[in-house]
Design a protein around this motif. Structure first.
Motif, PDB file in Angstrom:
ATOM      1  N   ARG A  61       0.804  -1.218   0.000  1.00  8.63           N
ATOM      2  CA  ARG A  61       0.000   0.000   0.000  1.00  8.63           C
ATOM      3  C   ARG A  61       0.841   1.274   0.000  1.00  8.63           C
ATOM      4  NH1 ARG A  61      -4.231  -1.863   4.793  1.00  8.63           N
ATOM      5  NH2 ARG A  61      -5.197  -3.611   3.659  1.00  8.63           N
ATOM      6  N   GLU A  62       1.852   1.307   0.840  1.00 10.61           N
ATOM      7  CA  GLU A  62       2.587   2.553   1.045  1.00 10.61           C
ATOM      8  C   GLU A  62       3.706   2.762   0.020  1.00 10.61           C
ATOM      9  OE1 GLU A  62       1.529   4.724   3.206  1.00 10.61           O
ATOM     10  OE2 GLU A  62      -0.031   3.346   3.909  1.00 10.61           O
ATOM     11  N   ALA A  63       4.354   1.672  -0.402  1.00  9.39           N
ATOM     12  CA  ALA A  63       5.507   1.823  -1.297  1.00  9.39           C
ATOM     13  C   ALA A  63       5.097   2.302  -2.678  1.00  9.39           C
ATOM     14  CB  ALA A  63       6.271   0.508  -1.403  1.00  9.39           C
ATOM     15  N   THR A  64       3.825   2.128  -3.038  1.00  6.01           N
ATOM     16  CA  THR A  64       3.370   2.538  -4.363  1.00  6.01           C
ATOM     17  C   THR A  64       2.952   4.008  -4.419  1.00  6.01           C
ATOM     18  OG1 THR A  64       1.129   1.796  -3.827  1.00  6.01           O
ATOM     19  CG2 THR A  64       2.592   0.205  -4.917  1.00  6.01           C
ATOM     20  N   ARG A  65       2.890   4.655  -3.284  1.00  6.99           N
ATOM     21  CA  ARG A  65       2.445   6.044  -3.266  1.00  6.99           C
ATOM     22  C   ARG A  65       3.535   6.987  -3.744  1.00  6.99           C
ATOM     23  NH1 ARG A  65      -1.006   6.255   2.448  1.00  6.99           N
ATOM     24  NH2 ARG A  65      -2.626   4.767   1.776  1.00  6.99           N
TER      25      ARG A  65
END
Length: 330
Positions: A302-306
């Motif tokens: 979830r977070e690494a793709t932001r």
């Protein structure tokens, strides 16, 4: 013929074994041979070479896998790869995708061993590094006894330094690439028989190798073993490769050092214009068998793709893992 002694390799896998994956895997094993994704010869000649062929020096030993069926184009692409510094050039004679079928290469070449021989000979003329072939035991209705023998003899006669054999047939019609990795039955004995008949040739085996125990069992019959999906989906298995090859006891994985190294690598990649997810997508399966692994995967997914995500996301994901709870990670 160049000396060839690569006993363990991580298989070339399209969309998976890119440079970031290989850098990650190299931090788990110093001795495994790492392969690129398949690069089509035309792309190597005419495409963005830095993007397609560039790699980090830490990746050695690393092999470039090429796809194609034109001897002169493959020879040119092999020379380009050698100039980039690859330790080996491999010819793909095993991929069954529609893309390679439309180009009449990959597993299609099992039907035309004479073309494989011409390709290998042309590549050998242009490079001094080992030239190897990765194939199936046959395709479609071929008799695997005669088909594999013919492909092997054509490759060796042309000077191939090693033959890596995926111990399954490929069905060019009716099965998807994913199904071709799972549905055709494995026939390890066919590869073992080839090795028994040619004790002086390097023959490696691929297909369904899930554990290092599997790898060790194969190495009693052939010269090398190649692991694909298992190494990608549960990468910590690679931490035992060096001990397997040395005949020693595996050491405990230094996860803190690994995360530090990958955070630093990701930081350099981001500074060069890349994104964190380019690196961390290959690390999702790292903590299989540990409490907190699900939370680790969630954070990275979830977070690494932001936009703007940095190495701190990887460190936060790692902090969710309880390293004292290892159950079946290896």
């Amino acid at each position: 013929m160049a000396e060839y002694n690569q006993k363990f390799a991580v298989a070339p896998m399209i969309d998976w074994t890119d440079r970031h994956c290989r850098c990650f895997h190299r931090r788990l094993t110093e001795r495994a041979l790492l392969y690129t994704e398949m690069v089509v010869a035309d792309a190597a000649i005419h495409g963005d070479r830095s993007r397609l062929l560039g790699f980090d020096e830490s990746e050695h030993p690393v092999a470039l896998q090429l796809g194609g069926s034109d001897p002169q184009k493959l020879a040119q692409a092999a020379e380009i790869g050698a100039e980039f510094g690859y330790d080996e050039i491999n010819l793909n004679v095993g991929c069954p995708s529609d893309r390679v079928q439309s180009g009449t290469f990959g597993a299609c070449l099992m039907k035309t061993p004479e073309i494989v021989g011409a390709c290998v000979a042309a590549m050998k003329e242009r490079v001094s590094v080992p030239v190897t072939v990765k194939c199936r035991i046959g395709v479609d209705e071929q008799d695997t006894q005669t088909a594999l023998d013919a492909l092997a003899e054509a490759s060796w006669s042309a000077g191939a330094d090693a033959l890596w054999v995926h111990a399954r047939k490929a069905w060019l019609q009716g099965l998807s690439p994913k199904e071709n990795r799972e549905i055709p039955p494995l026939d390890y004995d066919r590869v073992y028989r080839l090795k028994a008949a040619h004790p002086d040739r390097f023959i490696g085996i691929n297909g369904g190798v899930a554990t290092l125990e599997d790898a060790a069992a194969h190495l009693a019959h052939v010269d090398g073993v190649m692991m694909g999906r298992a190494a990608y989906q549960n990468p910590v298995v690679l931490a035992g490769v060096d001990a397997l090859l040395a005949g020693s006891t595996p050491q405990k994985v230094d996860f803190e050092g690994l995360i530090d190294a990958m955070a630093a690598y990701a930081g350099r990649h981001i500074a060069a214009g890349g994104r964190l997810a380019h690196v961390t997508r290959h690390m999702i399966g790292l903590f299989h068998g540990y409490d907190g692994a699900r939370r680790y995967r969630q954070i990275l997914s979830r977070e690494a793709t932001r936009a703007g995500a940095g190495p701190e996301v990887l460190r936060a994901a790692f902090a969710a893992v309880d390293l004292s709870t290892q159950r079946d990670a290896a």
